[in-house]
Design a protein around this motif. Structure first.
Motif, PDB file in Angstrom:
ATOM      1  N   ARG A   1     -21.477  10.052   6.997  1.00 32.54           N
ATOM      2  CA  ARG A   1     -20.614   8.884   6.855  1.00 32.54           C
ATOM      3  C   ARG A   1     -20.897   8.260   5.520  1.00 32.54           C
ATOM      4  NH1 ARG A   1     -18.915   4.500  10.970  1.00 32.54           N
ATOM      5  NH2 ARG A   1     -18.077   2.953   9.551  1.00 32.54           N
TER       6      ARG A   1
ATOM      7  N   ASN B   1     -13.691   5.617   5.131  1.00 34.60           N
ATOM      8  CA  ASN B   1     -14.980   6.271   4.969  1.00 34.60           C
ATOM      9  C   ASN B   1     -14.789   7.761   4.985  1.00 34.60           C
ATOM     10  OD1 ASN B   1     -16.828   3.973   5.040  1.00 34.60           O
ATOM     11  ND2 ASN B   1     -15.955   3.704   7.096  1.00 34.60           N
TER      12      ASN B   1
ATOM     13  N   HIS C   1     -16.039  10.172   6.855  1.00 37.19           N
ATOM     14  CA  HIS C   1     -16.791  10.117   8.098  1.00 37.19           C
ATOM     15  C   HIS C   1     -16.473  11.368   8.929  1.00 37.19           C
ATOM     16  CE1 HIS C   1     -17.802   7.659  11.982  1.00 37.19           C
ATOM     17  NE2 HIS C   1     -18.608   8.682  11.788  1.00 37.19           N
TER      18      HIS C   1
ATOM     19  N   ASP D   1     -12.512   9.581  10.762  1.00 36.71           N
ATOM     20  CA  ASP D   1     -11.864   8.460  10.095  1.00 36.71           C
ATOM     21  C   ASP D   1     -10.385   8.781  10.059  1.00 36.71           C
ATOM     22  OD1 ASP D   1     -12.466   6.099   7.920  1.00 36.71           O
ATOM     23  OD2 ASP D   1     -10.672   7.287   7.459  1.00 36.71           O
TER      24      ASP D   1
ATOM     25  N   ASP E   1     -11.972   3.664  11.563  1.00 38.85           N
ATOM     26  CA  ASP E   1     -13.014   4.493  12.151  1.00 38.85           C
ATOM     27  C   ASP E   1     -12.648   4.827  13.609  1.00 38.85           C
ATOM     28  OD1 ASP E   1     -15.512   5.168  13.546  1.00 38.85           O
ATOM     29  OD2 ASP E   1     -16.322   4.912  11.512  1.00 38.85           O
TER      30      ASP E   1
END
Lengths: 160, 490, 657, 485, 102
Positions: D58, D68, D70, D124, D184
């Motif tokens: 992340r 992000n 992620h 994400d 997220d």
């Protein structure tokens, strides 16, 4: 004082810009263009970004305007006037302006006045350019070089 | 000893692999070797099997797909063992029936594995796996090596059976949702009190019934069978009638009867009616056939109809006296074995005739008795066995079935007896056409039984006599199972 | 000795069976060995039978039972058993003895046949099965042997398999008897369901003993009638008698053994064996089932006697005569004269075998000629055959005093006269006696008297191996009457389990005179009518329509052919048709519906959904073209578009806030 | 570790552009196989947490907007990466003989694979969307350059549909972002969206994803796209790309908007069932082998949607298993159709039926038999387990739908059987093979053989031991929010 | 002098630039228009920097500086293009330059 100066500069700049956009003679338009950019530079001064203002004057008024005029001269014979004008463009521009203006008026918290700030020195700018913005600076340098070379290549006469 | 069953299932699969990589001339020896090993395994299974116990034996049970309650649950009771033995018996002879490709052997072995699995699996999902596993080899065997019209026959066979399977699968899913298990024994213990309520139980019943009725097949879901058996190569017909059709009967015994006792009781008259139609109409239709193989195919349905009659008679009576139930069930089991043996033998003989003549219409032959007395003699034995002549295997099973079902459903049984008559007519007509009269010129050069053929014919025929004269050695396998089952249904 | 035999009763059928199997495994060349085996088996069986018979004589109501478990199913055991009682013992002796004679006769008769060995194998097999029927103590075992007897009959009728008519006759015999057997089968399983046992005698638990009979209850009549179906089929009773005349397609010894002496008598034997079921709950000796037995017997006896009058095949005449006599036996059983019926059965076994063998000898001598119209005047050419045949003829016709048939027939007539229901059977049977004498006289005259007609130009007496059995049987026919006379009704009492008493006075009975008169009328009429008869039958001349009716066997075969058989064939064709076009049609319809659905969806997919998408694309592209055309695809157009996009974003923003 | 599949594949793609042509296929194979190896290792790693969408990496990307970089994985993601790796490897193996610009071909191919890995692993929304759209472009080029029949049309249709779906998805993502203020997925998964919002966002989002999963009536891109694509392209489309949609629907639409899902699930079921039956029926009358398989893909994906619509543990687990299963089976079928086309330059069933292919190409015939069996849902193959699980799951909510699905299953069997018969086992004895002389390279190459064997093995292994996958899928499904809306 | 008024001015300047770029046909006018729009953007950056909360890093200033540099490069290349195109087509009217048309 500021307000007065602002109004005057704004009127002058916009008028010059409008002229640059609408005048038929290319040379006149180029001159008005230069004038408008001087106006923009004046805004910069007014806003405390003297260095930017100076650059604006040097680059646009000093270099670009001259370049334009040269170009006009180089292609002069056939094209010195541009009579064609599409009113649809004006319409679109007006609409966009209306939209933008509406958005600006509508947005809250925009009617702030400037607070006093310490001047932004050239030294500061230079330091920042050499530290935080070193990569963009390098890229810009590269870009300018490339543009220079590209422009030269484009303009060079083909050898027969 | 539970590995015996697993071995039974895996050895044919391994055999199939070996066959498919072995050089072509070795295909049949390898396949027969595999059959020999599985036969030994089955015999060993028979040896360690304790016939005095009613329940499952040699149980192997492992987790498989816990998400849907599927287990690797194998085990044998008397019925399973009987069918395993039958499978072990039929396949070697089927493989001896003709010259073979590698792929043919491999597919046959796969089918064998599927059959062993079907007869020993004790969990629906596992059972269904094997049940379906037999389908594809069957389709290909017919489609590739079959006679004329094989395309249509194979497709019909496959799709029809598949339709039934899907119906059955859906029914079982419904049952699983309500009852949360796929285990045969558990489901059977729930059957009495009703697996499902309301309309749903009829849907479930209909689904399972359809699946099994197509497989057996039961009138009027039987139309795939004559086409398929007629066109299939000899070995495949033997296997299909000898072992594959038993899957359906086995399914009826193992699934439909214990799971839906109340439903069957209500639908009983209709089911019995279907069984009787199965017996009468198919034997009549057999009478009208001129193609020997198709005739035998129809009679195959007819014989399985007796099984259905016995089963439905037992299941549809409100009060089942144990004696009659035991008689009928024993009869059904015996009939299953006998029919497997006899019908396979008949197909084998038809195959021999076809091989010699290149055709198999009734009018293509004549006066064979003068030319090939041995072939005719042994073939007659198979035919008489099939028409239920005492002293041969067919009679014992039919006697028990009729004995049992007559007390339970006299009217239906009385009509069904007609089947015995028509079967006799059909066979005698065939014998008359084939064996008697002046020797047909087309048959004048027929060779009599060859040594290789004798090796198939003699053991099978002796077994027919053995079962007919001393059925105890077959009955002994499943007596306890029958007792237990009769108690369960009663 | 007797105990040993009774306990090893199974050896009696087993010996011929073993012989049969042994012969089958021989090659075609080993003819003498094959015949030797068969005859040896038969001799041994005869000796054992005699031993058993001898063991049974001393004790009245002798009954030795030997039961065993065949197999178990579920928790139950299926038991079979052997039984030796007076009925079985006399049958054993008669069967083995007659068989032996016929075996020996066959040595000569079949000498030239290619499949000599197989013939003896079949004969032995038949003998084994028949003996099994006799000694069975279980209805199931009886049924099993019964069916095997049928199989043997099938094989032997169709022995000359290259003759299509023989094959057809064999098939007809098997199927016709099987129709009756199905009834038998149903009766048997019904009985089993009711009483839980199929043993006749089982120390008080058998089906024919008190407890077993009581458990039958109201079903007894139905069960009895169903079992009687079997007897009807096997014994050629109306309406299933049609197979028996056709069965004469087999070799003559076969006709003698199976279709005269033994197998066809099995039906009578069966009824006698399970007589307790028939007579269960009888009021004055009458039950519904017995009533049926009587009337079936009466109809059969008369019909076949009439038909016999109009036949020309020497064996067929005898066949119809057999049917007629069997009917007579049935009548006897039905009216309560069990012993009389069995006695007639035994006597009939001897003299009918004799007659058939005689006819065989004639046929043999005349080069396989069977039509009596072509024979004639054989008396001189075949003296032994003629004499023995005459003995047989007189026995059959019931010429009193010296011939077995007369006594037994008289006994039957006596029994019918006592029947409480109706006197009609009695009178009809009397008419039957006349008819019997008539058609036998006709046959004698046609065959042995008059001029020689077409065929037997070089007719000759048969070899001694064939004449000896004839003579033995003729002697037996005469000698047998010794134990039948009312003066010393030994056999009658033996069968009934009573000690016989000698009473010379009872020899003279009114019935005997009546019989004498009737036989005399019959023979006299015969001589009158047929004396000097030629190719054309005198009867046919006087009443051609009636004669043709009888000659064509009352068109019963044709009737069956047009009704029952036609219906069955139609049903078969219909089933096949339905199978192909209705049931399979439904399946195919399902498939076609699937295909049509596929076609429909395919069309929908291509025309509606996909082309819908395509049309939308084309439409969008059209708009694009339109716009592009207005601005001729310049940079500025794109710029303008961006501006418009900006505007759109602004509007979206406005909408958001 | 699993994140390396993305990097590795991207790096491999770039590297292929630089290498000489001769090496490109080997490199592609190595890269794909390495990816598959990593997938396997991650899938069978001991002690992994399959239940939760556990973060792998992340990094802040555009913090101002909350974007992000992620990546995360749970049992579902791992299952999907596994099928991606497998399909990719086999796709490379079946592209062994691509002669035309192989470098670029494998470049685009690996790009699709890398993008798919990205989709399956991103946690994400924005990253997810970027990868999602990234797959579309290489797909277009794969089809438009190396495709066959009507390739421009197919490619353009596929791309347009994808972008249309993408637009819907984007609207949904924007709505989620503006409401919840986060991109997220794990955070969004805990956010309670208002019921009104869910009511309209869920269908938009779901539809966007379902277009790529081939939902009826927006399925027509699939057959044409599959037919137009080169062998490897079809394999990737069937094996991976269609799964992107289904995965997105599960991971984003269902999990974020459970209330909306509850409201709309019966319509999903309706369309799913129509899709199953309808596509099977259409396939019954197709004459191009690839069209048949293309429609079969739509039918099979209908099962996935039905499983999702059931919205319970069994249904959704079955749907995930079906994604795996169809990935393998679809890829196998397409690869074999491709192998035939490669040799005979025809896929027309009527043409093939005169060629006696069972004798000429025994291996391919055998593999096709296995693939057909798997496709029909014969027990022992993965399809059966997946379908039975889906049906058990769906039965609880849509009993009628299950009944109709049974009809669909029979139709599937019918058309598969028809294709199998016509392509391989037509009665050459009746119609002697007149056309098509036997070509020199008809027997299968080692690459094709190993690819087919790998796929058959996979479907058998999963069919016989579905526990392997269920043990990883079910915990992950169990933690999902829509089970308890 | 509020932020709002400055934004209005810059918006006006942007729109005038847009007007030039959209309505005129001469390549140089288009170039001029684009430069104006760029300038308007720069003005915005400076304005936001100036009116934002202080002290703040002079990001706006920096971006403007770079924008000017890029604009210069752009102008150079653009004008060179105009010349090259003129040599080729003998026109500077973009109406005749429609090579981008699909």
């Amino acid at each position: 004082m500021n307000s007065a100066a602002f109004i005057v500069i704004a009127i002058l700049t916009l008028a010059a810009a409008l002229a640059a956009a609408t005048l038929r003679k290319l040379v006149h338009a180029a001159l008005c263009f230069a004038a408008a950019f001087v106006g923009v530079a004046a805004f910069y001064f007014l806003l405390g970004a003297e260095f930017v203002g100076l650059i604006q004057v040097f680059v646009y008024v000093g270099a670009v305007a001259v370049l334009i005029v040269f170009t006009i001269l180089l292609t002069r014979r056939e094209v010195e006037e541009d009579r064609a004008f599409h009113w649809s463009g004006a319409l679109v521009a007006l609409a966009v302006f209306a939209g933008l203006a509406w958005a600006i008026f509508k947005s809250a918290g925009l009617s702030v006045t400037a607070t006093a700030i310490p001047g932004l020195t050239v030294k500061q700018i230079g330091e920042m350019l050499m530290t935080d913005y070193i990569w963009p600076l390098q890229c810009i340098g590269l870009l300018l070089t490339a543009a220079l070379v590209g422009a030269l290549v484009l303009v060079m006469e083909e050898k027969r | 000893m539970a590995h015996l069953i697993a071995g039974l299932i895996f050895i044919p699969i391994l055999g199939a692999l070996f066959v498919s990589v072995a050089p072509r001339p070795y295909a049949r020896p390898v396949a027969l070797g595999s059959c020999a090993i599985t036969a030994l395994f089955s015999l060993e299974l028979w040896r360690v099997f304790n016939p005095a116990l009613a329940g499952l034996q040699l149980v192997a049970r492992h987790d498989w797909i816990p998400a849907i309650g599927a287990e690797l649950h194998l085990g044998v009771d008397g019925l399973s063992l009987l069918l395993v033995l039958l499978t072990s018996l039929v396949f070697p002879f089927a493989l001896l029936a003709r010259e073979l490709d590698r792929a043919f052997c491999a597919l046959m072995l796969l089918m064998q594995a599927a059959l062993y699995g079907t007869f020993t699996a004790q969990n629906f999902v596992l059972w269904f796996l094997f049940y379906e596993m037999s389908l594809f080899p069957g389709f290909l065997l017919i489609k590739i090596w079959g006679g004329p019209k094989r395309d249509r026959a194979a497709t019909k066979f496959f799709l029809y059976t598949f339709l039934g399977s899907v119906a059955m699968l859906l029914s079982f899913l419904g049952i699983y949702l309500v009852r949360g298990t796929f285990d045969f024994a558990q489901l059977a213990s729930l059957g009495k009190s009703g697996l499902l309520g309301g309309e749903a139980r009829w849907f479930a019943f209909a689904g399972v019934f359809l699946g099994l009725a197509v497989k057996v097949p039961l009138f009027p879901f039987h139309t795939w069978l004559p086409d398929a058996y007629e066109t299939a190569p000899t070995g495949v017909s033997m296997v299909m009638t000898g072992a594959l059709s038993k899957m359906g009967v086995y399914g009826f015994v193992r699934l439909l009867l214990p799971l839906f006792p109340n439903e069957i009781r209500i639908a009983g008259p209709w089911l019995l009616g279907l069984a009787v139609c199965s017996i009468v109409f198919t034997s009549l239709a057999a009478w009208a056939q001129t193609d020997l193989k198709r005739m035998v195919a129809y009679l195959s349905i007819n014989h399985l109809g007796y099984c259905m009659l016995g089963l439905f008679a037992v299941a549809s009576s409100a009060l089942i006296p144990p004696n009659e139930a035991q008689a009928a069930l024993s009869g059904v089991f015996l009939q299953v074995f006998n029919h497997g043996l006899t019908a396979a033998a008949l197909f084998y003989f038809v195959g021999l005739l076809e091989e010699r003549r290149g055709a198999r219409g009734l009018e293509d032959f004549g006066g064979l008795m003068q030319r090939t007395p041995l072939l005719c003699g042994w073939m007659s034995v198979a035919m008489f066995s099939s028409l239920g002549l005492p002293g041969l295997n067919g009679f014992v099973g039919e006697f028990l079935i009729f004995t049992g079902s007559f007390s339970l459903a006299a009217g239906y049984t009385a009509v069904a007896v007609l089947g015995l008559l028509i079967t006799a007519i059909v066979f005698l007509r065939a014998m008359q056409a084939l064996f008697s009269g002046p020797l047909a010129t087309s048959c004048a050069t027929f060779p009599d039984l060859r040594a290789r053929e004798t090796w198939v014919v003699v053991p099978v025929t002796l077994l027919m006599f053995a079962v007919g004269i001393y059925p105890q050695f077959i009955c002994g396998i499943f007596n306890s199972t029958v007792t237990g089952m009769a108690r369960l249904l009663g | 000795m007797s105990n040993w035999t009774a306990a090893h009763l199974w050896l009696i059928p087993l010996l011929p069976l073993a012989a049969s199997l042994a012969i089958l495994s021989l090659t075609k060349k080993q003819r003498a060995f094959a015949a030797g085996l068969a005859i040896a088996g038969q001799v041994l069986a005869l000796l054992l039978s005699l031993a058993a018979f001898g063991g049974a004589i001393p004790t009245p109501t002798y009954r030795a039972v030997h039961n065993f478990v065949w197999f178990t199913f579920g928790e139950q055991a299926l038991r079979l058993g052997f039984l030796l009682d007076p009925l079985a013992s006399v049958m054993l002796v008669m069967i083995t003895f007659v068989s032996l004679c016929i075996f020996v006769f066959s040595l000569g008769y079949m000498a030239k046949d290619e499949n000599f060995g197989r013939f003896f194998a079949y004969l032995s097999f038949f003998s084994a099965a028949m003996l099994g029927v006799v000694i069975a103590n279980s209805l199931l075992l009886l049924f099993i042997c019964w069916e095997l007897v049928g199989l043997a009959s099938y094989l032997l009728i169709g022995f000359w398999i290259h003759k299509p008519s023989a094959a057809a006759a064999a098939k007809k015999a098997f199927i016709t008897t099987r129709i009756g057997d199905l009834g038998f089968f149903l009766g048997m399983i019904w009985l089993y369901g009711r009483s839980g046992t199929l043993l006749f005698y089982d120390g008080g638990h058998g089906a024919l003993e008190t407890a077993g009979l009581l458990s039958l209850g109201g079903a007894a009549t139905s069960i009895a009638l169903l079992i009687f179906c079997g007897a009807v089929g096997k014994s050629g009773q109306f309406p299933l008698h049609v197979w028996l005349p056709d069965a004469m397609e087999g070799p003559t010894p076969v006709s003698a053994l199976i279709h005269a002496a033994t197998m066809v008598a099995a039906g009578v034997f069966l009824v006698a064996r399970v007589y307790p079921i028939f007579s269960l709950g009888a009021i004055k000796g009458v039950t519904t089932s017995l009533l049926v037995v009587v009337w079936i017997g009466v109809v059969t006896a008369l019909i076949s006697a009439l038909i016999a009058l109009a036949q020309f095949d020497i064996k067929r005449i005898l066949a119809y005569s057999t049917v007629s006599q069997l009917g007579l036996m049935m009548v006897s059983l039905g009216v309560g004269g069990v012993a009389a019926g069995i006695m007639h059965l035994l006597a009939h076994g001897f003299f009918k075998a004799l007659l058939f063998l005689g006819s065989g000898s004639v046929i043999h001598g005349c080069d396989e000629e069977q039509d009596i119209r072509r024979m004639g005047g054989l008396r001189g050419a075949m003296p032994v055959t003629f004499l023995t045949y005459a003995v047989g003829m007189m026995a059959l016709s019931g010429v009193p005093l010296f011939f077995a048939g007369a006594w037994t027939k008289e006994e039957i007539l006596h029994a019918t006269s006592l029947w409480s229901v109706s006197r009609l059977p009695h009178f009809l049977m009397l008419a039957g006696v006349v008819l019997t004498a008539l058609y036998m006289t006709r046959q004698m005259i046609y065959v042995f008297f008059g001029e020689r007609r077409t065929a037997p130009t070089h007719a000759h007496e048969s070899s001694s191996v064939m004449t000896w059995p004839l003579m033995v049987l003729a002697l037996c026919t005469i000698a047998f009457s010794l134990v039948l006379t009312p003066a010393w009704p030994w056999l009658h009492d033996f069968l009934l389990g009573v000690r016989p008493l000698f009473n010379a006075a009872s020899l003279i009975q009114p019935g005997l005179f009546l019989a004498l008169v009737l036989v005399a009328i019959g023979i006299g009429l015969g001589v009158l009518i047929y004396r000097g008869a030629g190719e054309r039958d005198p009867f046919a001349r006087t009443a051609p329509a009636v004669f043709r009716f009888l000659e064509n066997r009352m068109w019963l075969d044709e009737l069956y052919d047009w009704t029952i058989l036609a219906f069955a064939r139609f049903a078969a064709q219909l089933s096949d048709f339905l199978d192909r076009y209705l049931w399979d049609g439904l399946v195919r319809l399902g498939g076609e519906i699937g295909r049509a659905f596929g076609g429909l969806t395919k069309g929908f997919d291509e025309r509606a959904i996909n082309s819908g998408v395509n049309d939308a694309t084309v439409f969008a592209r059209g708009i694009g073209r339109l716009v592009a055309a207005r601005h001729s695809g310049q940079v500025q157009t794109y710029l303008g578009a961006i501006a418009v996009g900006l505007l759109a974003l602004l509007i979206f923003y406005a909408w958001l806030i | 570790m699993i994140a390396w599949t993305i990097y590795f594949t991207f790096a491999g793609a770039v590297l292929i552009l630089l290498l000489p042509q001769a090496l490109s296929r080997w490199l592609a194979l190595i890269v794909a196989a390495a990816g598959f190896g990593i997938d396997l290792a991650a899938f069978f790693a001991r002690g992994s947490d399959f239940a939760h969408f556990a973060t792998i990496v992340r990094l802040p990307w555009v913090p101002a907007l909350g974007m992000n970089y992620h990546l995360a994985a749970d049992g579902i993601s791992l299952t999907m990466t596994l099928v991606t790796g497998l399909t990719a490897t086999c796709a490379v193996l079946f592209s062994w003989k691509v002669e035309d610009r192989p470098n670029e071909f494998f470049f685009w191919l690996l790009l699709v694979v890398a993008g798919s890995y990205g989709v399956f692993l991103s946690a994400d929304l924005f990253l997810f969307f970027v990868f999602y759209e990234l797959v579309i472009v290489p797909k277009y080029f794969l089809i438009a350059i190396w495709g066959s029949t009507n390739k421009e049309y197919g490619a353009m249709k596929l791309t347009l549909y994808s972008f249309l779906g993408g637009a819907f998805v984007f609207i949904g993502i924007l709505a989620a972002y503006t409401t919840a203020g986060s991109l997220d997925l794990t955070q969004l998964g805990r956010f309670q969206f208002s019921p009104q919002l869910q009511t309209w966002v869920f269908p938009v989002l779901f539809l966007g994803f379902a277009i790529l999963a081939g939902i009826w009536p927006l399925h027509t891109w699939a057959p044409t796209g599959h037919v137009a694509a080169p062998t490897a392209g079809s394999m990737l489309l069937a094996g991976i790309v269609m799964k992107l949609g289904a995965y997105g629907a599960l991971r984003v639409a269902l999990n974020l908007f459970p209330l909306g899902f509850v409201l709309w699930s019966k319509w999903i079921a309706v369309f799913a069932v129509i899709g199953i039956v309808y596509a099977a029926a259409v396939a019954l009358r197709q004459n191009d082998l690839k069209f048949v398989i293309g429609y079969s893909s739509v039918s099979h994906m209908g099962f996935v949607l039905l499983g999702l619509a059931a919205g319970n543990l069994l249904g959704v687990s079955g749907a995930v298993l079906q994604m795996f299963s169809h990935g393998v089976i679809g890829a196998l079928l397409f690869s074999l159709a491709g192998a035939i086309y490669f040799r005979l330059h025809t896929r027309n069933l009527d043409d093939l039926s005169t060629m006696n292919l069972a004798r000429r190409m025994p291996f391919i015939a055998l593999a096709f038999v296995a693939a057909s069996a798997a496709s029909m849902g014969i027990p022992g193959f993965s399809g059966f387990v997946a379908e039975i699980t889906i049906l058990v799951g769906a039965w609880k909510r849509f009993p009628v739908a299950v009944g109709l699905t049974g009809l669909g299953m029979v139709l599937v069997a019918a058309f598969t059987l028809r294709a199998l018969k016509k392509a391989f086992f037509a009665d050459a004895r009746v119609k002697p093979a007149t056309a098509a002389p036997i070509l020199p390279n008809e027997s299968a190459m080692w690459a094709e053989k190993s690819g087919a064997v790998l796929l058959i093995f996979a479907t058998l292994a999963v069919g016989l031991f579905p526990k392997l996958l269920f043990d990883r899928i079910m915990p992950a499904v169990e933690t999902m929010r829509f089970l308890r809306p | 002098m509020t932020l709002q008024s400055l934004l209005i001015v810059s918006a006006a300047l942007f729109c005038i630039g847009l007007l030039a770029a959209l309505s005129r046909r001469h390549a140089i006018f288009i170039l001029i228009g684009i430069e104006m729009m760029l300038a308007a953007a720069g003005l915005n950056f400076i304005a936001f920097w100036r009116f934002g909360s202080q002290p703040a890093p002079p990001t706006g200033v920096m971006i403007t500086i770079f924008a000017i540099a890029i604009a210069a490069a752009e102008a150079a290349v653009g004008l060179a293009l105009v010349i090259a195109v003129y040599r080729h087509y003998r026109t500077t009217n973009v109406d005749q330059m429609n090579q981008l048309k699909g």
